[in-house]
Design an enzyme around this catalytic site. Structure first.
Site, PDB file in Angstrom:
ATOM      1  N   SER A 139      35.763  10.918  41.259  1.00  0.00           N
ATOM      2  CA  SER A 139      35.447  10.167  40.048  1.00  0.00           C
ATOM      3  C   SER A 139      34.162   9.397  40.294  1.00  0.00           C
ATOM      4  O   SER A 139      33.638   9.401  41.399  1.00  0.00           O
ATOM      5  CB  SER A 139      36.573   9.189  39.729  1.00  0.00           C
ATOM      6  OG  SER A 139      36.543   8.131  40.669  1.00  0.00           O
ATOM      7  N   LYS A 140      33.704   8.732  39.263  1.00  0.00           N
ATOM      8  CA  LYS A 140      32.454   7.968  39.368  1.00  0.00           C
ATOM      9  C   LYS A 140      32.491   6.976  40.529  1.00  0.00           C
ATOM     10  O   LYS A 140      31.473   6.659  41.105  1.00  0.00           O
ATOM     11  CB  LYS A 140      32.209   7.213  38.066  1.00  0.00           C
ATOM     12  CG  LYS A 140      31.448   8.057  37.082  1.00  0.00           C
ATOM     13  CD  LYS A 140      30.705   7.204  36.107  1.00  0.00           C
ATOM     14  CE  LYS A 140      29.621   8.020  35.442  1.00  0.00           C
ATOM     15  NZ  LYS A 140      29.433   7.690  34.067  1.00  0.00           N
ATOM     16  N   ARG A 141      33.699   6.495  40.829  1.00  0.00           N
ATOM     17  CA  ARG A 141      33.858   5.512  41.902  1.00  0.00           C
ATOM     18  C   ARG A 141      33.372   6.049  43.253  1.00  0.00           C
ATOM     19  O   ARG A 141      32.783   5.342  44.034  1.00  0.00           O
ATOM     20  CB  ARG A 141      35.331   5.156  42.049  1.00  0.00           C
ATOM     21  CG  ARG A 141      35.741   3.800  41.592  1.00  0.00           C
ATOM     22  CD  ARG A 141      37.213   3.573  41.875  1.00  0.00           C
ATOM     23  NE  ARG A 141      38.048   4.756  41.649  1.00  0.00           N
ATOM     24  CZ  ARG A 141      38.465   5.576  42.602  1.00  0.00           C
ATOM     25  NH1 ARG A 141      38.178   5.342  43.843  1.00  0.00           N
ATOM     26  NH2 ARG A 141      39.192   6.634  42.303  1.00  0.00           N
TER      27      ARG A 141
END
Ligand code: GLU
Length: 511
Positions: free
Chosen positions: A266-268
């Site tokens: 994910s973007k994380r």
């Protein structure tokens, strides 16, 4: 590659955001499978979630697919015999099929409000049970349903889950059983939302699982290849196939892609939009090669032409890709590996291609300041310079700075520079080299540099590291870098002398 076959596969993105690297991996598995078997790849836009779907997302996804140099045989923009290929253009088809299930008693109207359903879901969660719809609306008498619909009350259509277990024979996962009672009656069309046009009286927009099965069947897809995050949808989809008496395509659910922290990508934990990688100067072939190996591995002992087991060309992938190489276990997205792969490709493509593909990065680098400097030089000069610096960088976007630093900007010294000149011999080498260069008649060619190195070595009685590293350091400020006999001719005699002047001060050479 085999000749024409009946293989039909699809990539079916929902245009609710950017094109995710995991989505591209799914695209590739299907694309390569179609190529390998002489089949067809269908691009289908799944935009029935009107709140989240946007035409601009669809347009961007299509642009990214084209930038990756991927093709498809049928789709919204290229047409085909099984269209339309955008679900919002197929609502009538879903409505007809929903009506059929309703008439056969395989679906029913559900008037439960979202609030009621949330309460029931929360109650189930509190008791640690999965939420299974309790069938409140299944018990409603026909007359009441008609009365409520006639009065304008909104309803969704629920599919009646049959009281039996379903078994999937998945190409990757093997036998997967979905036990009776684990999936309750589920919506196949939503209750029309405020202000939303009803597809038909009492029937709103179709939900993903329903539209997807109808399309997969009507578009005559033979194989569904996707990530295992869709396995829970598959239970519902099997029920719908069963209700219509349709044959199930072959299914392959590959392991997920995780970040290096082993969490869902994910973007994380990094960039997940393929567009970001393209804009940073990753090459389409490197992205493809990298993504296809996330969860797929060639069977047997295939030896790629590149000489490296993990560097596979598109043509090679077309020949060897098959679903039996898809992996069950999760794959780790390691951006360092992608960088490495990109540097491999950057070194192996033609210089014309490097020039062409890196142009936009030169144009935007440092607010365009490099453009003028480069215009003074010939395309041949730039080509040779690119050839030298491409071995030092990994991305197209890093080329302008590498050229700027090595050839255009005032030289900067690296951290080992001053150590070189702690040796008095180095200072002597530098002084003699400069003298000989000043006395050089004619151009500073590759041969001339070699001769200067040789004569300097002789006069200073130096060889090896103290000779070559000193000449490199006094002319470029660096203690390592591309072949000096090629770098100096590209700089030219005057520029090299100018650099020596500046670097002599840094090296504390006073003569
Ligand atoms: N539209 C779905 C998605 O974007 C695709 C589902 C599928 O491959 O069946 O996740």
């Amino acid at each position: 590659m085999s000749t024409q076959s009946n293989v039909r596969v699809r990539y079916a993105p929902s245009p609710t955001g950017y094109l995710h690297v995991g989505g591209v991996r799914t695209y590739l598995f299907n694309w390569l499978f179609a190529k390998r078997h002489g089949g067809k790849l269908i691009l289908r836009i799944e935009d029935t979630d009107q709140e989240r779907s946007r035409p601009e997302h669809e347009a961007k996804m299509m642009t990214d697919i084209r930038t990756l140099e991927l093709d498809y045989d049928e789709g919204p923009d290229v047409g085909g015999d099984y269209g339309p290929y955008r679900q919002s253009d197929r609502l009538k088809i879903y409505f007809e099929h929903a009506r059929k299930l309703l008439n056969e008693g395989k679906a029913y109207h559900c008037f439960c409000s979202p609030d009621e359903l949330t309460q029931k879901r929360d109650a189930a969660m509190k008791m640690g049970r999965p939420f299974v719809y309790d069938g409140t609306c299944l018990k409603l008498p026909k007359e009441e349903i008609e009365k409520r619909l006639a009065s304008g009350e909104k309803a969704g259509l629920r599919f009646r889950s049959p009281n039996k277990s379903f078994v999937l024979d998945d190409i990757v996962k093997g036998r997967v059983e979905f036990k009776e009672g684990t999936v309750g009656d589920f919506f196949i069309t939503r209750s029309p939302r405020e202000g939303e046009e009803e597809v038909a009286a009492g029937i709103g927009m179709p939900v993903y699982n329903f539209a997807c099965v109808i399309d997969d069947h009507l578009m005559e897809l033979t194989h569904i290849i996707r990530g295992e995050d869709h396995l829970s949808n598959t239970a519902r989809q099997l029920m719908i196939y069963d209700a219509f008496g349709w044959e199930l395509p072959q299914m392959a659910h590959s392991g997920m892609v995780l970040g290096t922290d082993r969490q869902k990508l994910s973007k994380r934990n990094g960039d997940v939009s393929v567009h970001d990688y393209l804009s940073k100067g990753y090459l389409p072939d490197a992205i493809i090669n990298f993504l296809v190996l996330l969860g797929w591995w060639p069977k047997g002992d295939f030896k790629p032409k590149s000489g490296h087991p993990e560097i596979l060309s598109r043509e090679e992938l077309f020949q060897i890709f098959d679903t039996n190489g898809l992996q069950k276990s999760p794959a780790i997205f390691d951006v360092q590996k992608l960088r490495w792969m990109n540097s491999f490709y950057l070194k192996s493509i033609s210089l014309d291609e490097v020039m062409e593909r890196s142009r936009r990065f030169f144009e935007s680098y440092n607010e365009g300041t490099l453009k003028g400097l480069l215009e003074e030089r010939s395309p041949e000069w730039l080509k040779e310079a690119l050839d030298l610096v491409r071995s030092e960088v990994a991305l197209l976007s890093e080329l302008p700075e590498a050229i700027d630093k090595l050839f255009l900007r005032e030289p900067e010294v690296d951290e080992k520079f001053s150590h070189v000149f702690e040796d008095p011999k180095a200072k002597e080498v530098a002084v003699i080299f400069e003298k000989k260069l000043r006395a050089l008649h004619g151009d500073l060619t590759e041969e001339a540099v070699k001769a200067l190195q040789k004569e300097t070595g002789k006069d200073a009685d130096a060889k090896g590291k103290v000779l070559f590293m000193t000449i490199r350091a006094i002319t470029t400020g660096r203690t390592q870098g591309p072949e000096l006999t090629k770098v100096l001719p590209l700089l030219g005699k005057d520029a090299v002398l100018g650099r020596i002047d500046a670097l002599k001060r840094e090296a504390a050479i006073t003569e």
